[in-house]
Design a protein around this motif. Structure first.
Motif, PDB file in Angstrom:
ATOM      1  N   LEU A 143       1.354  11.362  -5.058  1.00  0.00           N
ATOM      2  CA  LEU A 143       2.884  11.842  -4.359  1.00  0.00           C
ATOM      3  C   LEU A 143       2.937  13.317  -4.481  1.00  0.00           C
ATOM      4  O   LEU A 143       3.612  13.895  -3.455  1.00  0.00           O
ATOM      5  N   GLN A 144       2.184  14.053  -5.323  1.00  0.00           N
ATOM      6  CA  GLN A 144       2.267  15.548  -5.340  1.00  0.00           C
ATOM      7  C   GLN A 144       1.705  15.824  -3.838  1.00  0.00           C
ATOM      8  O   GLN A 144       2.294  17.117  -3.492  1.00  0.00           O
ATOM      9  N   GLU A 145       0.607  15.283  -3.599  1.00  0.00           N
ATOM     10  CA  GLU A 145       0.125  15.631  -2.230  1.00  0.00           C
ATOM     11  C   GLU A 145       0.847  15.393  -1.009  1.00  0.00           C
ATOM     12  O   GLU A 145       0.920  16.297  -0.165  1.00  0.00           O
ATOM     13  N   MET A 146       1.401  14.354  -1.115  1.00  0.00           N
ATOM     14  CA  MET A 146       2.443  14.163   0.025  1.00  0.00           C
ATOM     15  C   MET A 146       3.638  15.283   0.102  1.00  0.00           C
ATOM     16  O   MET A 146       3.964  15.801   1.046  1.00  0.00           O
ATOM     17  N   SER A 182       6.336   1.562  -1.246  1.00  0.00           N
ATOM     18  CA  SER A 182       5.587   0.838  -2.376  1.00  0.00           C
ATOM     19  C   SER A 182       6.052   0.833  -3.551  1.00  0.00           C
ATOM     20  O   SER A 182       6.353  -0.051  -4.145  1.00  0.00           O
ATOM     21  N   PHE A 183       6.632   1.797  -3.971  1.00  0.00           N
ATOM     22  CA  PHE A 183       7.290   2.067  -5.206  1.00  0.00           C
ATOM     23  C   PHE A 183       8.288   1.206  -5.531  1.00  0.00           C
ATOM     24  O   PHE A 183       8.336   0.385  -6.484  1.00  0.00           O
ATOM     25  N   ILE A 184       9.271   1.178  -4.460  1.00  0.00           N
ATOM     26  CA  ILE A 184      10.289   0.353  -4.553  1.00  0.00           C
ATOM     27  C   ILE A 184      10.136  -1.090  -4.443  1.00  0.00           C
ATOM     28  O   ILE A 184      10.698  -1.915  -5.353  1.00  0.00           O
ATOM     29  N   PRO A 225       0.799  -1.202  -0.022  1.00  0.00           N
ATOM     30  CA  PRO A 225      -0.065  -0.049   0.051  1.00  0.00           C
ATOM     31  C   PRO A 225       0.870   1.151  -0.003  1.00  0.00           C
ATOM     32  O   PRO A 225       1.826   1.086   0.789  1.00  0.00           O
ATOM     33  N   PRO A 226       0.331   2.433  -0.762  1.00  0.00           N
ATOM     34  CA  PRO A 226       1.465   3.527  -0.889  1.00  0.00           C
ATOM     35  C   PRO A 226       1.012   4.536   0.004  1.00  0.00           C
ATOM     36  O   PRO A 226       1.887   5.416   0.145  1.00  0.00           O
ATOM     37  N   ASP A 227       0.039   4.307   0.883  1.00  0.00           N
ATOM     38  CA  ASP A 227      -0.364   5.381   1.779  1.00  0.00           C
ATOM     39  C   ASP A 227      -1.068   4.890   2.939  1.00  0.00           C
ATOM     40  O   ASP A 227      -2.233   4.397   3.034  1.00  0.00           O
ATOM     41  N   PRO A 228      -0.717   5.258   4.130  1.00  0.00           N
ATOM     42  CA  PRO A 228      -1.468   4.796   5.492  1.00  0.00           C
ATOM     43  C   PRO A 228      -2.636   5.623   5.745  1.00  0.00           C
ATOM     44  O   PRO A 228      -3.157   5.078   6.829  1.00  0.00           O
ATOM     45  N   ARG A 286       3.837   9.086   5.709  1.00  0.00           N
ATOM     46  CA  ARG A 286       3.207   8.884   4.402  1.00  0.00           C
ATOM     47  C   ARG A 286       3.895   8.720   3.300  1.00  0.00           C
ATOM     48  O   ARG A 286       3.781   8.013   2.270  1.00  0.00           O
ATOM     49  N   LEU A 287       5.074   9.746   3.139  1.00  0.00           N
ATOM     50  CA  LEU A 287       5.972   9.837   1.985  1.00  0.00           C
ATOM     51  C   LEU A 287       6.698   8.498   2.057  1.00  0.00           C
ATOM     52  O   LEU A 287       7.207   7.893   0.829  1.00  0.00           O
TER      53      LEU A 287
END
Length: 212
Positions: free
Chosen positions: A132-135, A88-90, A69-72, A81-82
């Motif tokens: 990602l922009q939001e983070m 997640s990306f990696i 998951p990319p966002d808790p 969060r970042l």
């Protein structure tokens, strides 16, 4: 899934082969041979090879997000969060199983785009980019303008992509670096620390008039 599992076997075989060879080089005959299915089964279950590929992309993306998951959630600190996004990306690029197909398939789409790319951007890449922009905006605070948020977000993503695209070169130059679970966690920590420092310096330079 069909009673004999043919549809699922075709998806899995197509994901394995296309992620390794690319959409154009992979053949229906090869996919069906791997799936132990009749060549006509692709037409029966998906209509054609392109539709099969689009379903592989969607299935791989959904599974990769479930696995990593990319966002808790917005109730967590911005830095946490970042890191979750970076991790997640990696792991989606370097992991194993069907979820890892997405990273390889996406990389192939960047260099050998197919007609599926627009839909891939709409359904998967753009939502991840917006997140990602939001983070980055949360981490940077109100001092970071829209253009800075954009470039900082692109830089975070570029770091994650670099270690996947250049993995074999990095291994040869720096054999001490590991790409197992522990090594990937260490890499996520590094990219987070580097990115947080960069964003902080970006803010300071902006306030001091050092950035155009």
């Amino acid at each position: 899934m069909t009673q004999d599992g043919t549809r699922e076997r075709l998806l899995r075989a197509a994901g394995e082969i296309i992620s390794r060879k690319g959409f154009r080089a992979a053949t229906v005959r090869e996919i069906c041979a791997r799936a132990k299915a009749n060549v006509a089964s692709v037409k029966y279950h998906f209509g054609n090879k392109r539709s099969l590929y689009e379903e592989v992309l969607q299935a791989a993306f959904e599974e990769s997000i479930r696995d990593h998951p990319p966002d808790p959630g917005p109730d967590h600190p911005p830095e946490e969060r970042l890191r979750a996004f970076i991790r997640s990306f990696i792991f989606r690029f370097h992991g194993e199983g069907r979820g890892s197909w997405f990273g390889r398939l996406m990389t192939r789409e960047m260099f050998e785009p197919t007609e599926a790319l627009d839909e891939l951007v709409r359904r998967a890449i753009r939502p991840m980019s917006d997140l990602l922009q939001e983070m980055v905006r949360e981490v940077g605070g109100p001092d970071l303008d829209d253009r800075a948020v954009l470039f900082c977000g692109l830089s975070v993503a570029a770091q994650c992509q670099h270690f996947f695209r250049s993995r074999e070169v990095v291994r040869r130059i720096h054999p001490s670096l590991r790409f197992d679970r522990q090594g990937l966690e260490e890499l996520a920590d590094h990219i987070l620390a580097f990115s947080l420092s960069a964003v902080a310096n970006y803010r300071r330079a902006d306030r001091a008039g050092g950035r155009p």
